[in-house]
Scaffold this active site. Sequence first.
Site, mmCIF file in Angstrom:
data_model
loop_
_atom_site.group_PDB
_atom_site.id
_atom_site.type_symbol
_atom_site.label_atom_id
_atom_site.label_comp_id
_atom_site.label_asym_id
_atom_site.label_seq_id
_atom_site.Cartn_x
_atom_site.Cartn_y
_atom_site.Cartn_z
ATOM 1 N N LEU A 149 -17.778 -32.943 15.191
ATOM 2 C CA LEU A 149 -18.721 -34.014 15.451
ATOM 3 C C LEU A 149 -18.455 -34.454 16.879
ATOM 4 O O LEU A 149 -17.290 -34.592 17.276
ATOM 5 C CB LEU A 149 -18.506 -35.197 14.500
ATOM 6 C CG LEU A 149 -19.137 -35.115 13.110
ATOM 7 C CD1 LEU A 149 -18.649 -36.275 12.253
ATOM 8 C CD2 LEU A 149 -20.653 -35.102 13.179
ATOM 9 N N ASP A 150 -19.497 -34.680 17.657
ATOM 10 C CA ASP A 150 -19.245 -35.030 19.048
ATOM 11 C C ASP A 150 -18.633 -36.428 19.164
ATOM 12 O O ASP A 150 -18.576 -37.198 18.199
ATOM 13 C CB ASP A 150 -20.502 -34.870 19.910
ATOM 14 C CG ASP A 150 -21.615 -35.852 19.581
ATOM 15 O OD1 ASP A 150 -21.321 -37.058 19.463
ATOM 16 O OD2 ASP A 150 -22.772 -35.429 19.459
ATOM 17 N N TYR A 151 -18.187 -36.735 20.347
ATOM 18 C CA TYR A 151 -17.412 -37.947 20.631
ATOM 19 C C TYR A 151 -18.121 -39.212 20.154
ATOM 20 O O TYR A 151 -17.495 -40.109 19.572
ATOM 21 C CB TYR A 151 -17.159 -37.998 22.144
ATOM 22 C CG TYR A 151 -16.353 -39.167 22.639
ATOM 23 C CD1 TYR A 151 -15.058 -39.407 22.187
ATOM 24 C CD2 TYR A 151 -16.879 -40.031 23.607
ATOM 25 C CE1 TYR A 151 -14.311 -40.464 22.674
ATOM 26 C CE2 TYR A 151 -16.143 -41.098 24.100
ATOM 27 C CZ TYR A 151 -14.858 -41.310 23.627
ATOM 28 O OH TYR A 151 -14.127 -42.361 24.117
ATOM 29 N N SER A 194 -20.656 -39.421 17.894
ATOM 30 C CA SER A 194 -21.147 -39.370 16.516
ATOM 31 C C SER A 194 -20.055 -39.762 15.535
ATOM 32 O O SER A 194 -18.862 -39.762 15.851
ATOM 33 C CB SER A 194 -21.661 -37.965 16.196
ATOM 34 O OG SER A 194 -22.727 -37.617 17.056
ATOM 35 N N ARG A 210 -28.920 -34.086 19.108
ATOM 36 C CA ARG A 210 -28.985 -34.736 20.423
ATOM 37 C C ARG A 210 -29.848 -33.925 21.399
ATOM 38 O O ARG A 210 -30.569 -34.503 22.220
ATOM 39 C CB ARG A 210 -27.587 -34.950 20.985
ATOM 40 C CG ARG A 210 -26.776 -35.973 20.205
ATOM 41 C CD ARG A 210 -25.502 -36.366 20.918
ATOM 42 N NE ARG A 210 -24.704 -37.258 20.104
ATOM 43 C CZ ARG A 210 -24.871 -38.581 20.027
ATOM 44 N NH1 ARG A 210 -25.843 -39.148 20.735
ATOM 45 N NH2 ARG A 210 -24.101 -39.320 19.257
#
Length: 238
Positions: free
Chosen positions: A110-112, A114, A194
């Site tokens: 999961l990105d930073y 999220s 995104r």
Amino acid sequence: MNSKESTEKLRLQVYLAHAGIASRRAAEDLIAQGRITVNGKTITVPGEKVQSGDIVCLDGKEIKPESRLHYLVLNKPPLYICSSSDPQGRPLALDLLPDYPERLYNIGRLDYRSSGLIIFTNDGKFAAHLGHPRAEIEKEYLVESTVPIPDRMLEEFANGIIIEDILYRAREIEKTGPKSLRVVLVEGKNREIRRIFSHFHLHPKSLVRIRIGPVHIGDLSEGQSRSLTKEELKAFGC
């Protein structure tokens, strides 16, 4: 998963995964970097076979397949990074887990910014199964936009849209409000939601993963983790 699989004639990257060092794909990177030795010989090409009695080392330290396997799900808060380390010193999702002697690693990311569910394990076979496209593991997200979301975005995302030569397609997508969506993905391409939002000049205010296959976020609070149940592991095909 069988925690006592034989080490006879295993490919080196599989051996490393069974030792809880990394997923098979990440283990291939360790091999290519020249950080793995077998019986004192540096191995740089994946596919090398190892067997019982061989001495396998990472950065000079002997490693062995683990007998105790863990399967955890974490509700990652925003502003935590899914990595074993970060040169920028950002907080690690890994540090929110209980302190086990075995080395755990995340399956997918999961990105930073999220938040939501991410699975950690030290079982390389399980990680490879969940990470393979053939498994078609659904991942469900709730997304809130800073501005109203046009219906055209939903239509194109559902039908498939090509951005920079990459096809993105949602398995399910629906509006839950003028500025909010529920999205189900399967392939899980890097920063997929995104990228779609950016393509339509939108910006997610929040992006939360609420389900991975049979695992639902339920009442798991941000920063909390739990072990996967036997039923969930069975639903994953384990």
